[in-house]
Write a protein that holds these residues in place. Structure first.
Motif, PDB file in Angstrom:
ATOM      1  N   CYS A  59       0.847  -1.195   0.000  1.00  0.00           N
ATOM      2  CA  CYS A  59       0.000   0.000   0.000  1.00  0.00           C
ATOM      3  C   CYS A  59       0.882   1.245   0.000  1.00  0.00           C
ATOM      4  O   CYS A  59       1.893   1.293   0.708  1.00  0.00           O
ATOM      5  CB  CYS A  59      -0.896  -0.026   1.234  1.00  0.00           C
ATOM      6  N   LEU A  60       0.506   2.237  -0.790  1.00  0.00           N
ATOM      7  CA  LEU A  60       1.222   3.511  -0.820  1.00  0.00           C
ATOM      8  C   LEU A  60       0.357   4.580  -0.166  1.00  0.00           C
ATOM      9  O   LEU A  60      -0.799   4.770  -0.540  1.00  0.00           O
ATOM     10  CB  LEU A  60       1.544   3.917  -2.261  1.00  0.00           C
ATOM     11  N   HIS A  61       0.922   5.267   0.815  1.00  0.00           N
ATOM     12  CA  HIS A  61       0.235   6.365   1.494  1.00  0.00           C
ATOM     13  C   HIS A  61       0.813   7.686   0.988  1.00  0.00           C
ATOM     14  O   HIS A  61       2.043   7.830   0.859  1.00  0.00           O
ATOM     15  CB  HIS A  61       0.436   6.268   3.007  1.00  0.00           C
ATOM     16  N   CYS A  62      -0.051   8.658   0.716  1.00  0.00           N
ATOM     17  CA  CYS A  62       0.389   9.945   0.165  1.00  0.00           C
ATOM     18  C   CYS A  62      -0.082  11.098   1.040  1.00  0.00           C
ATOM     19  O   CYS A  62      -1.171  11.045   1.619  1.00  0.00           O
ATOM     20  CB  CYS A  62      -0.149  10.142  -1.251  1.00  0.00           C
ATOM     21  N   ALA A  63       0.749  12.129   1.129  1.00  0.00           N
ATOM     22  CA  ALA A  63       0.407  13.364   1.827  1.00  0.00           C
ATOM     23  C   ALA A  63       0.491  14.496   0.815  1.00  0.00           C
ATOM     24  O   ALA A  63       1.543  14.696   0.191  1.00  0.00           O
ATOM     25  CB  ALA A  63       1.367  13.619   2.984  1.00  0.00           C
ATOM     26  N   ALA A  64      -0.616  15.209   0.615  1.00  0.00           N
ATOM     27  CA  ALA A  64      -0.672  16.286  -0.376  1.00  0.00           C
ATOM     28  C   ALA A  64      -0.205  15.780  -1.739  1.00  0.00           C
ATOM     29  O   ALA A  64       0.547  16.439  -2.450  1.00  0.00           O
ATOM     30  CB  ALA A  64       0.157  17.482   0.076  1.00  0.00           C
ATOM     31  N   GLU A  65      -0.643  14.558  -2.057  1.00  0.00           N
ATOM     32  CA  GLU A  65      -0.354  13.919  -3.346  1.00  0.00           C
ATOM     33  C   GLU A  65       1.116  13.543  -3.532  1.00  0.00           C
ATOM     34  O   GLU A  65       1.528  13.174  -4.631  1.00  0.00           O
ATOM     35  CB  GLU A  65      -0.825  14.786  -4.523  1.00  0.00           C
ATOM     36  N   ARG A  66       1.894  13.618  -2.474  1.00  0.00           N
ATOM     37  CA  ARG A  66       3.292  13.193  -2.558  1.00  0.00           C
ATOM     38  C   ARG A  66       3.462  11.904  -1.762  1.00  0.00           C
ATOM     39  O   ARG A  66       2.863  11.750  -0.686  1.00  0.00           O
ATOM     40  CB  ARG A  66       4.234  14.279  -2.007  1.00  0.00           C
ATOM     41  N   PRO A  67       4.271  10.952  -2.247  1.00  0.00           N
ATOM     42  CA  PRO A  67       4.478   9.703  -1.506  1.00  0.00           C
ATOM     43  C   PRO A  67       4.977   9.977  -0.090  1.00  0.00           C
ATOM     44  O   PRO A  67       5.905  10.765   0.112  1.00  0.00           O
ATOM     45  CB  PRO A  67       5.538   8.971  -2.337  1.00  0.00           C
ATOM     46  N   PHE A  68       4.344   9.348   0.868  1.00  0.00           N
ATOM     47  CA  PHE A  68       4.673   9.567   2.271  1.00  0.00           C
ATOM     48  C   PHE A  68       5.240   8.321   2.927  1.00  0.00           C
ATOM     49  O   PHE A  68       6.183   8.380   3.705  1.00  0.00           O
ATOM     50  CB  PHE A  68       3.406  10.016   2.998  1.00  0.00           C
ATOM     51  N   CYS A  69       4.656   7.175   2.588  1.00  0.00           N
ATOM     52  CA  CYS A  69       5.049   5.939   3.256  1.00  0.00           C
ATOM     53  C   CYS A  69       4.643   4.757   2.389  1.00  0.00           C
ATOM     54  O   CYS A  69       3.571   4.760   1.783  1.00  0.00           O
ATOM     55  CB  CYS A  69       4.358   5.868   4.616  1.00  0.00           C
ATOM     56  N   LEU A  70       5.508   3.747   2.325  1.00  0.00           N
ATOM     57  CA  LEU A  70       5.212   2.512   1.601  1.00  0.00           C
ATOM     58  C   LEU A  70       4.995   1.413   2.623  1.00  0.00           C
ATOM     59  O   LEU A  70       5.840   1.178   3.485  1.00  0.00           O
ATOM     60  CB  LEU A  70       6.361   2.152   0.662  1.00  0.00           C
ATOM     61  N   GLU A  71       3.854   0.740   2.535  1.00  0.00           N
ATOM     62  CA  GLU A  71       3.462  -0.276   3.511  1.00  0.00           C
ATOM     63  C   GLU A  71       3.485  -1.667   2.884  1.00  0.00           C
ATOM     64  O   GLU A  71       2.880  -1.898   1.848  1.00  0.00           O
ATOM     65  CB  GLU A  71       2.051   0.037   4.020  1.00  0.00           C
ATOM     66  N   ASP A  72       4.200  -2.580   3.530  1.00  0.00           N
ATOM     67  CA  ASP A  72       4.228  -3.989   3.134  1.00  0.00           C
ATOM     68  C   ASP A  72       3.653  -4.786   4.308  1.00  0.00           C
ATOM     69  O   ASP A  72       4.299  -4.909   5.348  1.00  0.00           O
ATOM     70  CB  ASP A  72       5.661  -4.417   2.825  1.00  0.00           C
ATOM     71  N   ARG A  73       2.439  -5.296   4.136  1.00  0.00           N
ATOM     72  CA  ARG A  73       1.728  -5.898   5.269  1.00  0.00           C
ATOM     73  C   ARG A  73       1.347  -7.349   4.982  1.00  0.00           C
ATOM     74  O   ARG A  73       0.966  -7.691   3.869  1.00  0.00           O
ATOM     75  CB  ARG A  73       0.461  -5.104   5.596  1.00  0.00           C
ATOM     76  N   LEU A  74       1.439  -8.170   6.025  1.00  0.00           N
ATOM     77  CA  LEU A  74       1.014  -9.561   5.985  1.00  0.00           C
ATOM     78  C   LEU A  74      -0.011  -9.758   7.091  1.00  0.00           C
ATOM     79  O   LEU A  74       0.275  -9.475   8.256  1.00  0.00           O
ATOM     80  CB  LEU A  74       2.217 -10.476   6.194  1.00  0.00           C
ATOM     81  N   ILE A  75      -1.207 -10.213   6.737  1.00  0.00           N
ATOM     82  CA  ILE A  75      -2.282 -10.437   7.703  1.00  0.00           C
ATOM     83  C   ILE A  75      -2.569 -11.929   7.792  1.00  0.00           C
ATOM     84  O   ILE A  75      -2.732 -12.601   6.764  1.00  0.00           O
ATOM     85  CB  ILE A  75      -3.566  -9.694   7.292  1.00  0.00           C
ATOM     86  N   SER A  76      -2.633 -12.454   9.001  1.00  0.00           N
ATOM     87  CA  SER A  76      -3.007 -13.853   9.199  1.00  0.00           C
ATOM     88  C   SER A  76      -4.514 -13.979   9.050  1.00  0.00           C
ATOM     89  O   SER A  76      -5.281 -13.406   9.831  1.00  0.00           O
ATOM     90  CB  SER A  76      -2.582 -14.333  10.589  1.00  0.00           C
ATOM     91  N   LEU A  77      -4.951 -14.739   8.045  1.00  0.00           N
ATOM     92  CA  LEU A  77      -6.383 -14.949   7.855  1.00  0.00           C
ATOM     93  C   LEU A  77      -6.948 -15.921   8.881  1.00  0.00           C
ATOM     94  O   LEU A  77      -8.167 -15.997   9.061  1.00  0.00           O
ATOM     95  CB  LEU A  77      -6.654 -15.434   6.430  1.00  0.00           C
ATOM     96  N   ALA A  78      -6.076 -16.629   9.572  1.00  0.00           N
ATOM     97  CA  ALA A  78      -6.535 -17.463  10.680  1.00  0.00           C
ATOM     98  C   ALA A  78      -7.013 -16.584  11.824  1.00  0.00           C
ATOM     99  O   ALA A  78      -7.960 -16.924  12.541  1.00  0.00           O
ATOM    100  CB  ALA A  78      -5.414 -18.384  11.143  1.00  0.00           C
TER     101      ALA A  78
END
Length: 239
Positions: free
Chosen positions: A130-149
């Motif tokens: 996921c890419l998060h943006c502040a004022a249309e500028r890249p702010f943070c790149l998120e790499d997430r793993l969720i346990s579906l269990a």
């Protein structure tokens, strides 16, 4: 100057600061030069220079030779020991926020996934970028793993209204969290953050559990020149 009024350089500083903090002047906006500001306020350039120097010292503007002064991208502070919402980080300083899911894959956990979640037996997981943006500028790149269990509802969640982190906060309680903060060099995804390959970045890794069950592992990559982490501590009371 009327009795009790602030010095003129402070008034100029306050006027410019108000435009920045209100969002009227966004990051990257060129500020009128010293000659223009001196004419606007009917004062000497030295007075304007003093106001701009204070704004630069406070990190609100960046003074550049030849090209003049511009509004600086804010250096945001996050509490290290909190599970925070990235949207709240951005909106706290008055910038517009948006996020975009770049990759999504539901799969059986690989060996690497098991290591990230600290589990021994593979379980179904959802991997998200996921890419998060502040004022249309890249702010943070998120790499997430969720346990579906632990969070089976995540498999069919579109994450249209809420980013994965914010959605998880409202979806499932967590009892334990582990943080790891490190300095890293921007890798192959550097272009997503609009940073050169190898540039300095800040990596925040977090695992959360609900009781003994792993919930998620996330790696957040921030441009190193645009983010700071803080924590507040109180002294322990020794017996």
């Amino acid at each position: 100057m009327p009795s009790g009024a602030a010095p003129l350089h402070r008034q100029i500083r306050a006027a410019i600061e108000a435009k920045i903090l209100s969002g009227e002047w966004l990051p990257g906006t060129r500020i009128p030069n010293e000659t223009e500001l001196a004419a606007t306020y009917g004062c000497a350039r030295m007075t304007v220079n003093k106001a701009l120097s204070e704004l630069a010292a406070d990190g609100l503007i960046e003074r550049r030779r030849k090209s003049g002064s511009v509004v600086r991208q804010p250096v945001l502070q996050s509490a290290v020991l909190e599970i925070h919402d990235i949207r709240a980080e951005v909106e706290t300083i008055g910038l517009s926020y948006r996020f975009e899911i770049l990759k999504r894959q539901a799969r059986q956990a690989s060996r690497a996934d098991c290591a990230r979640l600290q589990i021994e037996e593979p379980v179904p997981v959802l991997a998200l970028t996921c890419l998060h943006c502040a004022a249309e500028r890249p702010f943070c790149l998120e790499d997430r793993l969720i346990s579906l269990a632990a969070v089976p509802n995540a498999k069919n969640e579109a994450f249209a209204a809420l980013a994965p982190g914010a959605w998880l906060i409202g979806e499932v309680p967590w009892s334990t969290a582990e943080h790891r903060i490190s300095a890293v060099s921007a890798g192959p995804d550097a272009s997503l953050l609009q940073r050169p390959l190898g540039s300095a970045c800040l990596a925040v890794e977090r695992r959360t559990w609900n009781a003994e069950q792993p919930v998620t592992h996330v790696r957040l990559i921030y441009p190193g020149d645009a983010h700071a982490l803080v924590a507040r501590f109180t002294p322990s009371k020794a017996g």
